[in-house]
Write an enzyme that holds these catalytic residues in place. Structure first.
Site, PDB file in Angstrom:
ATOM      1  N   ASP A  71      71.360  58.213  38.388  1.00 22.57           N
ATOM      2  CA  ASP A  71      70.627  58.254  37.131  1.00 22.57           C
ATOM      3  C   ASP A  71      71.514  57.753  35.989  1.00 22.57           C
ATOM      4  O   ASP A  71      72.707  58.042  35.949  1.00 22.57           O
ATOM      5  CB  ASP A  71      70.180  59.693  36.871  1.00 22.57           C
ATOM      6  N   GLU A 112      69.901  53.233  38.490  1.00 21.83           N
ATOM      7  CA  GLU A 112      68.832  53.448  37.502  1.00 21.83           C
ATOM      8  C   GLU A 112      69.278  52.745  36.218  1.00 21.83           C
ATOM      9  O   GLU A 112      70.039  53.286  35.431  1.00 21.83           O
ATOM     10  CB  GLU A 112      68.597  54.946  37.279  1.00 21.83           C
ATOM     11  N   ASP A 158      59.935  60.404  34.629  1.00 24.50           N
ATOM     12  CA  ASP A 158      59.963  60.452  33.161  1.00 24.50           C
ATOM     13  C   ASP A 158      58.740  59.809  32.517  1.00 24.50           C
ATOM     14  O   ASP A 158      58.577  59.874  31.303  1.00 24.50           O
ATOM     15  CB  ASP A 158      61.225  59.750  32.632  1.00 24.50           C
TER      16      ASP A 158
END
Length: 500
Positions: A291, A338, A391
């Site tokens: 991430d 990501e 998200d």
């Protein structure tokens, strides 16, 4: 590392979102049932969020220990079968279907796990070896201290806050059976159950994509146990915190509040802490999604007294040095970067040099620009494409949020995107458009295409997983039941028809 991924389809569904009787998804029957369901639809990848024990805001990106397993995921029925719980105790753990109620779970579940621990043989040789490995020593002491003193670690008595050896040794001895071994027990049970589940999922020909958050929580065994690795002052308070500047998700930016790494200090040890973290994750998962990958190139530093993320500065991260060391020490680890958010040439260069596939999100593709990097025509093979991530809104929620005029314009752009993939897919309604988005993702050149389970089930905004920059009401999505046979048949037809 380019070229290691088999072209295939994936489904994003966290363990917490699985249906069941006990208030939250577990590593038990529902996980095995879901894996079999994925197999019937010819899905090759199951993507989950971090498996960690959650902390502030119940977020898997704010954990009390970055290498922990979430005790709430432990299969209680397995504990019953081992004789660690009785039928009445198992019954008492039942909760209504619907969203995850973390407050009730946290109040009740640990009492049930303590009942199981009380009947567990702590002299079991596998458990003794697990404890003696020392992997969860900091975690078990940290959680024992939190059980006794509450609050965050900076409010512990100074001898414990600053990890004075003799004081901690004495404390550990005083809570050894009551607390310390309990926290070891929950990690041991999680570890055993996860390994069994992963082996089963892999036996079906499905790979698990797991997740490493870039940052760790301030109030964690990680920061408490390794304060020299973070930018803290002499009172162990953060000098600056993490976040991102204003972007698509928030006009104030995102103030995450995580402490920042002392990358220069980490370099002295050849990034030993990160090597161990990635090594652990490579055992847990087949593929690791990192991430906020951009933070390895440059990271955003926000003064610790800020109330928004508007004020901050970009500083240099470890870059390729870290990943060269990972490769040298661990070999080829399958990693997805990501690379969303505020990007620049440095991030693109780092991702290209590592060879890691980046992420493409179709919900970001339709701004009318032919150069939009998320349009299928601009996606390369070394990518992982999503309709949306945890998200984003669900795709139906995203589409339902459009005015009639915006939806008409969106339909034109989506049809053009499909056309670029040599696909004619007729759609009229907003629900039909969800299917068209799923088709668009699966037809793309990206080697892996991942659909959130909400998009397979045509779920609306109510079932969204997370709204960035909001502290409450997130991470609660849970299916009332598995996707229907019809949903899975549609998915399988798309996967087979689009060479996934």
């Amino acid at each position: 590392m380019e070229g290691v991924y088999e072209r295939g389809a994936g489904v994003l569904c966290h363990i917490s979102s699985l249906p069941g009787k006990y208030g939250i998804g577990s590593l038990g029957d529902e996980a095995y049932d879901f894996a079999r369901l994925l197999k019937t639809a010819h899905v090759k990848y199951w993507q989950i969020l971090p498996l960690v024990q959650t902390g502030f805001g119940d977020s898997p990106y704010q954990s009390v220990c970055c290498n922990s397993g979430n005790p709430l995921f432990i299969d209680l029925k397995a504990l019953r079968e081992e004789g660690l719980l009785d039928e009445e105790e198992l019954k008492s753990a039942e909760m209504p279907l619907g969203k995850v109620d973390y407050q009730t779970l946290n109040e009740n579940r640990y009492n049930i796990l303590r009942l199981a621990y009380a009947r567990f043989n702590v002299k079991n040789k596998d458990f003794v070896a697990f404890v003696e490995s020392g992997e969860y020593d900091d975690y078990a002491i940290f959680m024992s201290l939190k059980s006794r003193y509450g609050g965050t670690f900076d409010t512990f008595p100074d001898a414990y806050k600053y990890k004075e050896k003799l004081a901690l040794l004495e404390f550990k001895r005083s809570v050894y059976k009551s607390d310390y071994l309990f926290w070891q027990f929950v990690q041991y049970k999680f570890d055993v159950q996860w390994k069994q589940l992963k082996n089963y999922v892999n036996s079906l020909g499905i790979k698990i994509i797991g997740d490493i958050p870039l940052y760790v929580a301030y109030d964690s065994a990680d920061v408490w146990g390794n304060p020299k690795l973070f930018k803290l002052d002499r009172h162990l308070n953060p000098e600056a915190v993490a976040g991102v500047p204003p972007d698509y998700f928030s006009e104030d930016g995102q103030l995450w509040g995580n402490p920042l790494y002392d990358w220069e200090g980490m370099a002295v040890t050849n990034y030993e802490w990160w090597i161990k973290r990635i090594e652990k994750s490579a055992k847990l998962y087949d593929i690791i999604r990192i991430d906020h990958f951009r933070g390895f190139d440059r990271y955003y530093s926000i003064p610790s007294d800020s109330t928004t993320a508007k004020e901050g500065e970009w500083l240099q991260g470890p870059g390729l040095r870290l990943f060269s060391e990972v490769k040298r020490r661990l070999g080829d680890i399958e990693i997805i970067a990501e690379d969303l958010g505020a990007l620049d040439s440095g991030v693109h260069r780092l991702r290209e040099r590592t060879g890691f596939p980046g992420m493409k999100v179709l919900q970001f593709a339709f701004d009318g620009s032919a150069d939009n990097p998320y349009l299928p025509a601009n996606i390369d093979e070394n990518s992982v494409v999503y309709t949306g991530t945890h998200d984003n809104d669900t795709t139906l929620g995203f589409i339902n949020g459009m005015s009639d005029a915006d939806f008409r314009q969106f339909k034109k752009m989506l049809r053009n995107a499909l056309k670029s993939e040599s696909i004619t897919y007729p759609f009229v309604s907003r629900e039909d458009a969800v299917t068209a988005m799923n088709v668009c993702a699966l037809a793309s050149p990206a080697r892996i295409a991942v659909l959130p389970v909400q998009d397979i089930m045509y779920l609306d905004t109510y079932d969204r997983m997370n709204i960035p920059s909001t502290a409450e009401g997130n991470w609660q999505f849970r299916m009332a039941d598995f996707p229907s046979r019809k949903h899975m048949a549609i998915l399988r037809k798309m996967i087979d028809g689009l060479n996934r």
